[in-house]
Design a protein around this motif. Structure first.
Motif, mmCIF file in Angstrom:
data_model
loop_
_atom_site.group_PDB
_atom_site.id
_atom_site.type_symbol
_atom_site.label_atom_id
_atom_site.label_comp_id
_atom_site.label_asym_id
_atom_site.label_seq_id
_atom_site.Cartn_x
_atom_site.Cartn_y
_atom_site.Cartn_z
ATOM 1 N N LEU A 137 0.843 -1.206 0.000
ATOM 2 C CA LEU A 137 0.000 0.000 0.000
ATOM 3 C C LEU A 137 0.877 1.255 0.000
ATOM 4 O O LEU A 137 0.608 2.213 -0.733
ATOM 5 N N ILE A 138 1.930 1.226 0.808
ATOM 6 C CA ILE A 138 2.841 2.383 0.870
ATOM 7 C C ILE A 138 3.544 2.554 -0.480
ATOM 8 O O ILE A 138 3.651 3.674 -1.005
ATOM 9 N N LEU A 139 3.975 1.449 -1.076
ATOM 10 C CA LEU A 139 4.640 1.542 -2.387
ATOM 11 C C LEU A 139 3.671 2.086 -3.427
ATOM 12 O O LEU A 139 4.048 2.895 -4.280
ATOM 13 N N GLY A 140 2.419 1.642 -3.353
ATOM 14 C CA GLY A 140 1.402 2.115 -4.296
ATOM 15 C C GLY A 140 1.237 3.623 -4.204
ATOM 16 O O GLY A 140 1.143 4.326 -5.215
ATOM 17 N N ILE A 141 1.223 4.145 -2.990
ATOM 18 C CA ILE A 141 1.063 5.593 -2.783
ATOM 19 C C ILE A 141 2.311 6.336 -3.271
ATOM 20 O O ILE A 141 2.217 7.343 -3.978
ATOM 21 N N LEU A 142 3.477 5.807 -2.930
ATOM 22 C CA LEU A 142 4.720 6.498 -3.311
ATOM 23 C C LEU A 142 5.007 6.397 -4.814
ATOM 24 O O LEU A 142 5.817 7.159 -5.336
ATOM 25 N N SER A 143 4.341 5.461 -5.480
ATOM 26 C CA SER A 143 4.546 5.372 -6.937
ATOM 27 C C SER A 143 3.935 6.587 -7.645
ATOM 28 O O SER A 143 4.242 6.867 -8.798
ATOM 29 N N GLN A 144 3.043 7.323 -6.930
ATOM 30 C CA GLN A 144 2.446 8.547 -7.484
ATOM 31 C C GLN A 144 3.396 9.739 -7.374
ATOM 32 O O GLN A 144 3.215 10.746 -8.012
ATOM 33 N N GLY A 145 4.395 9.600 -6.508
ATOM 34 C CA GLY A 145 5.350 10.688 -6.315
ATOM 35 C C GLY A 145 5.889 10.683 -4.898
ATOM 36 O O GLY A 145 5.305 10.034 -4.025
ATOM 37 N N PRO A 146 7.000 11.413 -4.650
ATOM 38 C CA PRO A 146 7.590 11.436 -3.298
ATOM 39 C C PRO A 146 6.644 12.085 -2.281
ATOM 40 O O PRO A 146 5.918 13.020 -2.622
ATOM 41 N N MET A 147 6.654 11.573 -1.073
ATOM 42 C CA MET A 147 5.780 12.104 -0.011
ATOM 43 C C MET A 147 6.425 11.918 1.352
ATOM 44 O O MET A 147 7.214 10.989 1.530
ATOM 45 N N GLU A 182 9.737 -2.597 -8.741
ATOM 46 C CA GLU A 182 9.668 -4.025 -9.122
ATOM 47 C C GLU A 182 8.818 -4.810 -8.127
ATOM 48 O O GLU A 182 8.004 -5.643 -8.520
ATOM 49 N N ARG A 183 9.016 -4.511 -6.832
ATOM 50 C CA ARG A 183 8.223 -5.192 -5.799
ATOM 51 C C ARG A 183 6.741 -4.860 -5.970
ATOM 52 O O ARG A 183 5.882 -5.729 -5.837
ATOM 53 N N LEU A 184 6.449 -3.595 -6.294
ATOM 54 C CA LEU A 184 5.059 -3.180 -6.481
ATOM 55 C C LEU A 184 4.430 -3.939 -7.647
ATOM 56 O O LEU A 184 3.307 -4.450 -7.543
ATOM 57 N N ALA A 185 5.174 -4.033 -8.753
ATOM 58 C CA ALA A 185 4.635 -4.707 -9.943
ATOM 59 C C ALA A 185 4.355 -6.188 -9.640
ATOM 60 O O ALA A 185 3.272 -6.693 -9.964
ATOM 61 N N SER A 186 5.310 -6.844 -8.976
ATOM 62 C CA SER A 186 5.087 -8.276 -8.692
ATOM 63 C C SER A 186 3.974 -8.442 -7.665
ATOM 64 O O SER A 186 3.168 -9.370 -7.749
ATOM 65 N N GLY A 187 3.902 -7.506 -6.701
ATOM 66 C CA GLY A 187 2.844 -7.550 -5.688
ATOM 67 C C GLY A 187 1.468 -7.359 -6.308
ATOM 68 O O GLY A 187 0.509 -8.043 -5.949
ATOM 69 N N GLN A 188 1.383 -6.428 -7.257
ATOM 70 C CA GLN A 188 0.093 -6.192 -7.914
ATOM 71 C C GLN A 188 -0.374 -7.444 -8.651
ATOM 72 O O GLN A 188 -1.544 -7.819 -8.576
ATOM 73 N N ARG A 210 -4.144 -11.867 -8.997
ATOM 74 C CA ARG A 210 -4.410 -13.295 -9.183
ATOM 75 C C ARG A 210 -5.168 -13.842 -7.959
ATOM 76 O O ARG A 210 -6.137 -14.569 -8.085
ATOM 77 N N PHE A 211 -4.700 -13.440 -6.798
ATOM 78 C CA PHE A 211 -5.321 -13.905 -5.546
ATOM 79 C C PHE A 211 -6.789 -13.469 -5.481
ATOM 80 O O PHE A 211 -7.687 -14.271 -5.212
ATOM 81 N N ALA A 212 -7.027 -12.179 -5.787
ATOM 82 C CA ALA A 212 -8.389 -11.642 -5.680
ATOM 83 C C ALA A 212 -9.313 -12.307 -6.703
ATOM 84 O O ALA A 212 -10.459 -12.664 -6.394
ATOM 85 N N GLU A 213 -8.808 -12.501 -7.936
ATOM 86 C CA GLU A 213 -9.632 -13.132 -8.979
ATOM 87 C C GLU A 213 -10.015 -14.554 -8.575
ATOM 88 O O GLU A 213 -11.168 -14.961 -8.714
ATOM 89 N N GLN A 214 -9.038 -15.280 -8.069
ATOM 90 C CA GLN A 214 -9.312 -16.664 -7.672
ATOM 91 C C GLN A 214 -10.274 -16.713 -6.489
ATOM 92 O O GLN A 214 -11.151 -17.571 -6.430
ATOM 93 N N ASN A 253 -4.066 -0.373 -10.325
ATOM 94 C CA ASN A 253 -3.369 0.276 -11.439
ATOM 95 C C ASN A 253 -2.064 -0.406 -11.753
ATOM 96 O O ASN A 253 -1.375 -0.879 -10.867
ATOM 97 N N GLU A 254 -1.721 -0.422 -13.026
ATOM 98 C CA GLU A 254 -0.413 -0.928 -13.432
ATOM 99 C C GLU A 254 0.594 0.219 -13.361
ATOM 100 O O GLU A 254 0.255 1.367 -13.606
#
Lengths: 331, 119
Positions: free
Chosen positions: B15-25, B86-92, B97-101, B117-118
């Protein structure tokens, strides 16, 4: 919200950090509070914002504990509290005991004489017990989970070497001796219960659990080995292998000695969890390998000596899957 | 701890990586953004956020830099690193996959698709 009080309490919790590192952590939290108090999203006026922010901050104790777990500011002191008594201080004590009690005369059951064993167990109990108290005072679980199992095993050794439950035991001499037996048994039960409680409370941290359980498995392995030793049916006859490649001043230097010197450094100094796991693996593996190679004729001994290594590997696998260092989002 | 709590527990760094992928905070902004983007579903105390941020910094997933441009105190601003992306991409991918299953097994619609989001 009383910002000054919160920051003072946090500062007290961060005792042990380098002053610069502590100042940086305090400043980061102070900036957070400053932002919160100035944020209109949190409330219309300062008291309302302060109230909401106070709830959002969590206690200074929890914040300090979380930061300490990550930065481990006292890891050098922790290493010394383990390394010096266990690897260095022990030998002068053994030499002094040998001089006083002539302790190295061989008996049927042990290379040490009885008075030597009894005295060494009691002195080690006092030394290890003191280190448990120091660990408690410093609130260091890394040190506590090393010394508490050692203390338990020392009391266990003391009880089982004296064998007071046997009528022929030389220690069953009078009433005082009976009370002493009772004292050690109650103490042992109390310490085991306390360790079990601590393990339960810290069950989220597999690394600590493996650190605490490993000495029990290694001791169990040594006890099993000693049962078979008199058969002389090992790969080296009566002698277990030592894999030494040098002797310095009469002291052996080999795979086991080096692993005993290196594992505490990896475990206590490194901030990286994988290196700490490597330290535990190094603690268990060389001794296990040496004893497995020696006892190939006894499959049951091989199984006993595989268990410490298996414990570390299973612990590591669980740790990888649990992401134990991440805090919960549930506030 | 319930199964849902366990799932939420494991998702904190992502979640933190997802937020920081939008920009530094900085820390406070991360907290507000998390609350805003999840419409209040995810919330955490500072006592949980900062140790998580420092752990991620040690793991080289994010990098902290001091910003002296605002207020009485310096702010430590966190930025996602290449390893973090990279961790964010693999985590997403794992979570999708987990949620779909999970939805498939529970008999619901594929509601999880397209929600993440990708990057």
């Amino acid at each position: 919200m009383n910002t000054e009080k919160y920051l003072d309490q946090l500062k007290a919790e961060l005792k042990g950090f380098h002053p610069e590192e502590r100042a940086a952590l305090i400043e980061e939290v102070a900036a957070h509070i400053e932002d919160g108090l100035a944020d209109p999203q949190l409330g219309n006026d300062l008291p309302e914002r302060g109230q909401k922010l106070e709830a959002e901050m969590g206690s200074p104790h929890d914040l300090g504990r979380g930061l300490k777990e990550i930065h481990r500011p006292n890891r050098w002191v922790d290493l010394l509290l383990v390394f010096v008594p266990y690897e260095i201080l022990k030998y002068p004590i053994l030499i002094i005991l040998t001089l006083i009690l002539g302790g190295l005369a061989q008996t049927n059951s042990s290379v040490f004489s009885q008075p030597y064993l009894m005295a060494s167990n009691r002195i080690f109990f006092l030394l290890y017990g003191l280190l448990v108290l120091i660990a408690l005072r410093r609130r260091s679980l890394d040190v506590l989970f090393f010394w508490l199992p050692q203390t338990i095993l020392t009391v266990f050794a003391l009880i089982f070497r004296e064998k007071r439950w046997l009528p022929e035991s030389p220690f069953n001499t009078n009433m005082a001796s009976m009370f002493e037996s009772l004292f050690w048994l109650i103490l042992l039960a109390g310490m085991i219960s306390w360790l079990a409680y601590l393990l339960w409370v810290n069950r989220h941290d597999v690394l600590l659990i493996v650190l605490a359980l490993l000495p029990f498995l290694i001791t169990f392995g040594n006890m099993a080995l000693s049962q078979y030793r008199s058969t002389g049916n090992f790969s080296g006859g009566y002698q277990l292998p030592d894999w030494n490649f040098a002797f310095i001043g009469g002291f052996p230097l080999g795979v086991y000695q080096i692993s005993m010197l290196v594992w505490p450094i990896l475990f206590y100094i490194s901030r990286h969890r994988q290196m700490r796991w490597l330290g535990l693996l190094l603690n268990a593996t060389p001794l296990a390998l040496m004893n497995i190679v020696a006892s190939m004729r006894y499959p049951q001994l091989v199984v006993v000596w595989i268990t410490p290594v298996t414990l570390v590997v299973i612990g590591w696998l669980i740790d990888q899957s649990k992401h134990t260092r991440q805090p919960s989002l549930i506030t | 701890m319930t199964d849902l709590q366990q799932v939420r527990k494991g998702s904190t760094p992502l979640l933190i990586l997802g937020i920081l992928s939008q920009g530094p905070m900085h820390g406070y902004a991360i907290m507000r953004e998390l609350e805003k983007r999840s419409e209040g579903y995810f919330n955490m105390t500072a006592a949980l956020l900062y140790p998580a941020l420092h752990q991620m910094e040690q793991d080289d997933l994010i990098q902290g830099k001091w910003d002296e441009s605002k207020g009485m105190h310096r702010r430590k601003v966190y930025e996602i690193t290449r390893a973090g992306l990279e961790r964010l991409a693999s985590g997403q991918a794992d979570w999708r996959r987990f949620a779909e299953q999970l939805f498939k097994m529970l008999g619901g619609a594929t509601a999880a698709s397209g929600e993440v989001n990708e990057h």
